[in-house]
Design a protein around this motif. Structure first.
Motif, PDB file in Angstrom:
ATOM      1  N   CYS A 104       0.833  -1.207   0.000  1.00 37.97           N
ATOM      2  CA  CYS A 104       0.000   0.000   0.000  1.00 37.97           C
ATOM      3  C   CYS A 104       0.869   1.260   0.000  1.00 37.97           C
ATOM      4  O   CYS A 104       1.895   1.345   0.699  1.00 37.97           O
ATOM      5  CB  CYS A 104      -0.890  -0.015   1.237  1.00 37.97           C
ATOM      6  SG  CYS A 104      -2.031   1.368   1.308  1.00 37.97           S
ATOM      7  N   ARG A 107       1.021   3.110   4.214  1.00 39.72           N
ATOM      8  CA  ARG A 107       2.066   2.728   5.174  1.00 39.72           C
ATOM      9  C   ARG A 107       2.538   1.292   4.984  1.00 39.72           C
ATOM     10  O   ARG A 107       3.051   0.671   5.901  1.00 39.72           O
ATOM     11  CB  ARG A 107       1.573   2.974   6.594  1.00 39.72           C
ATOM     12  CG  ARG A 107       1.767   4.452   6.997  1.00 39.72           C
ATOM     13  CD  ARG A 107       1.235   4.774   8.384  1.00 39.72           C
ATOM     14  NE  ARG A 107       1.498   3.763   9.367  1.00 39.72           N
ATOM     15  CZ  ARG A 107       0.600   3.382  10.295  1.00 39.72           C
ATOM     16  NH1 ARG A 107      -0.600   3.950  10.346  1.00 39.72           N
ATOM     17  NH2 ARG A 107       0.909   2.462  11.161  1.00 39.72           N
ATOM     18  N   GLY A 108       2.320   0.796   3.761  1.00 40.33           N
ATOM     19  CA  GLY A 108       3.014  -0.447   3.428  1.00 40.33           C
ATOM     20  C   GLY A 108       2.271  -1.737   3.675  1.00 40.33           C
ATOM     21  O   GLY A 108       2.831  -2.821   3.499  1.00 40.33           O
ATOM     22  N   MET A 109       1.013  -1.671   4.088  1.00 35.80           N
ATOM     23  CA  MET A 109       0.218  -2.893   4.282  1.00 35.80           C
ATOM     24  C   MET A 109       0.035  -3.602   2.945  1.00 35.80           C
ATOM     25  O   MET A 109       0.075  -2.971   1.881  1.00 35.80           O
ATOM     26  CB  MET A 109      -1.147  -2.476   4.856  1.00 35.80           C
ATOM     27  CG  MET A 109      -2.154  -3.582   4.999  1.00 35.80           C
ATOM     28  SD  MET A 109      -1.674  -4.724   6.329  1.00 35.80           S
ATOM     29  CE  MET A 109      -2.994  -5.930   6.226  1.00 35.80           C
ATOM     30  N   HIS A 133      -8.389   1.413   4.557  1.00 37.42           N
ATOM     31  CA  HIS A 133      -9.348   1.441   3.435  1.00 37.42           C
ATOM     32  C   HIS A 133      -8.999   2.404   2.310  1.00 37.42           C
ATOM     33  O   HIS A 133      -9.891   2.975   1.701  1.00 37.42           O
ATOM     34  CB  HIS A 133     -10.771   1.690   3.960  1.00 37.42           C
ATOM     35  CG  HIS A 133     -11.361   0.469   4.576  1.00 37.42           C
ATOM     36  ND1 HIS A 133     -12.692   0.344   4.893  1.00 37.42           N
ATOM     37  CD2 HIS A 133     -10.805  -0.718   4.931  1.00 37.42           C
ATOM     38  CE1 HIS A 133     -12.933  -0.846   5.437  1.00 37.42           C
ATOM     39  NE2 HIS A 133     -11.801  -1.500   5.473  1.00 37.42           N
ATOM     40  N   TRP A 134      -7.730   2.609   2.057  1.00 39.59           N
ATOM     41  CA  TRP A 134      -7.371   3.291   0.806  1.00 39.59           C
ATOM     42  C   TRP A 134      -7.785   2.377  -0.340  1.00 39.59           C
ATOM     43  O   TRP A 134      -7.608   1.149  -0.268  1.00 39.59           O
ATOM     44  CB  TRP A 134      -5.856   3.555   0.733  1.00 39.59           C
ATOM     45  CG  TRP A 134      -5.397   4.724   1.550  1.00 39.59           C
ATOM     46  CD1 TRP A 134      -5.943   5.185   2.708  1.00 39.59           C
ATOM     47  CD2 TRP A 134      -4.264   5.561   1.265  1.00 39.59           C
ATOM     48  NE1 TRP A 134      -5.232   6.265   3.171  1.00 39.59           N
ATOM     49  CE2 TRP A 134      -4.186   6.521   2.301  1.00 39.59           C
ATOM     50  CE3 TRP A 134      -3.314   5.602   0.264  1.00 39.59           C
ATOM     51  CZ2 TRP A 134      -3.207   7.503   2.347  1.00 39.59           C
ATOM     52  CZ3 TRP A 134      -2.321   6.583   0.293  1.00 39.59           C
ATOM     53  CH2 TRP A 134      -2.284   7.521   1.326  1.00 39.59           C
TER      54      TRP A 134
HETATM   55  S1  FES Z   1      -1.552   1.049   4.986  1.00 40.39           S
HETATM   56 FE1  FES Z   1      -2.991   0.793   3.445  1.00 40.39          FE
HETATM   57  S2  FES Z   1      -4.530   2.218   3.905  1.00 40.39           S
HETATM   58 FE2  FES Z   1      -3.074   2.505   5.453  1.00 40.39          FE
END
Ligand code: FES
Ligand SMILES: [Fe+2]
Length: 407
Positions: A104, A107-109, A133-134
């Motif tokens: 993502c 922050r990298g999820m 939820h981006w």
């Molecule tokens: S890490 Fe993906 S929306 Fe925050």
């Protein structure tokens, strides 16, 4: 301070040992085939060497990761983890296939974590990161972020999932992590004359088995490419129909190799008499008679493996993880019209079972070979001329070592 000195000395040691190993691989590869031997154990067991291969060979070359039949419609995706990267291969619409990072841009999820129940294959209309939820479109572009409408970067929609360098060749999607590999059409152009009649892009994937493999990725490449083991590991399944002694290895390609596995003499006579043999599915429409007389194995280096017969293509997707572990998918592709045959469901079930069975025979060999390589008793033994593909692979590895050293 003390620690950093020790660390840097250790790194030097590792690097000196690696240089020695690489020199040994290059020396082995320089021998003529008649004097060829297996590689030293460390080529298959040493983690520092694996990291070197990962960064210098695997990430710099083309690796196959999906087949176009898995990505027919917009939103169709194949997720996988390869060389430490979480990837989503996706049909982004308008006939464009992209290889996106699942990391993502917030922050990298992982935007599609398997831990969160996401399947490794399916259809999606967007990626929604579970953390905040981006939301990203199937083209990878950020569509929205909750409570951040006013933020300049979000509003300008300039953020997106990272896109890796990718290409489609012979119906397979390839990734090149470094982004600077030679064009894939040039790299594998020598294989087109063999494969084009199979029209692999039009085939459908009908079998896909996942395996966790306790062995080095090159142990599998060597096993896959050499037909000598038909006399042992496959003495009941393959030796009677494709005897090892009739097999032969083709011209040496800089980035590929081809090994022919002709059918046994009695089977070939039947084919020549107008009775095609070993066909469970519809043969590929554009084949010529000689295509029915053999099965063929291909390596599109470093790790794309194809096993091709008149009515099927087996494709192995390799995911090297460490020196002594990898995951693979063994898959089978057939002509889509095969499904029209009356007994198709049973035939397919039988053939998937056959694929499982012969790969299990290889798995048992490869797992035990890896244990042998880790033994103090291991010494590289002489190769049989039928193991020419192993010798060619050594020569490929030596070329990669020399390229990395700028020689
Ligand atoms: S890490 Fe993906 S929306 Fe925050
Ligand atoms: Fe095998």
């Amino acid at each position: 301070m003390q620690n950093s000195i020790i660390e840097s000395r250790d790194l030097n040691l590792v690097s000196a040992e690696l240089d020695l190993l690489h020199a040994e691989i290059c020396r082995a590869a320089e021998k003529p085939l008649a004097e060829a031997r297996a590689l030293p154990a460390q080529a298959f067991t040493d983690q520092a060497h694996f990291v070197w291969e990962r960064e210098t060979i695997l990430k710099r070359q083309w690796l196959s990761i999906a087949h176009v039949s898995q990505l027919k419609n917009p939103g169709d995706y194949v997720n996988l983890e390869l060389l430490g990267e979480r990837l989503s291969v996706v049909n982004s619409g308008d006939g464009v296939i992209k290889v996106l990072s699942r990391v993502c841009a917030h922050r990298g999820m992982d935007v599609m974590p398997p831990e969160y129940g996401h399947e490794s294959e399916g259809n999606c209309h967007q990626y929604r990161c579970p953390y905040h939820h981006w939301v990203y479109g199937i083209d990878g572009k950020l569509k929205g972020a909750p409570l951040m409408k006013e933020h300049q970067e979000v509003a300008s929609k300039s953020l997106q999932l990272f896109e890796f360098n990718s290409a489609v060749w012979q119906g397979f999607v390839f990734i090149n992590f470094s982004g600077d590999a030679q064009a894939i059409d040039e790299q594998f152009s020598g294989l087109d004359k063999y494969l084009s009649r199979w029209q692999i892009a039009d085939l459908t994937m009908v079998g896909d088995i996942a395996w966790d493999c306790p062995f080095n990725w090159k142990v599998l490449v060597e096993n896959f490419m050499e037909p000598y083991h038909h006399v042992g590991a496959h003495h009941t399944l393959f030796q009677p129909i494709m005897p090892a002694q009739g097999c032969w290895t083709d011209e040496e390609g800089e980035h590929f190799q081809v090994c022919h596995l002709p059918l046994s003499e009695p089977l070939q006579q039947k084919v020549k008499g107008g009775e095609p043999q070993l066909l469970s599915f519809m043969p590929m429409p554009a084949l010529v008679e000689s295509d029915f007389l053999e099965w063929t194995v291909y390596l599109a280096a470093p790790s794309t493996l194809l096993f091709v017969a008149a009515d099927r293509v087996y494709w192995y997707r390799l995911e090297p993880i460490s020196a002594e572990r990898m995951q693979i998918r063994t898959t089978m592709l057939v002509h889509p019209d095969s499904a029209n045959a009356e007994n198709y469901p049973q035939t397919l079930a039988d053939e998937i079972e056959l694929m499982r069975k012969f790969h299990l025979e290889d798995m048992e060999m490869c797992g035990a070979v890896q244990s042998g390589l880790a033994s103090a008793a291991y010494r590289p033994g002489p190769l049989n001329p039928l193991e020419q593909p192993i010798w060619l692979f050594q020569r490929y590895l030596a070329r990669q070592i020399k390229r990395a050293k700028g020689a």
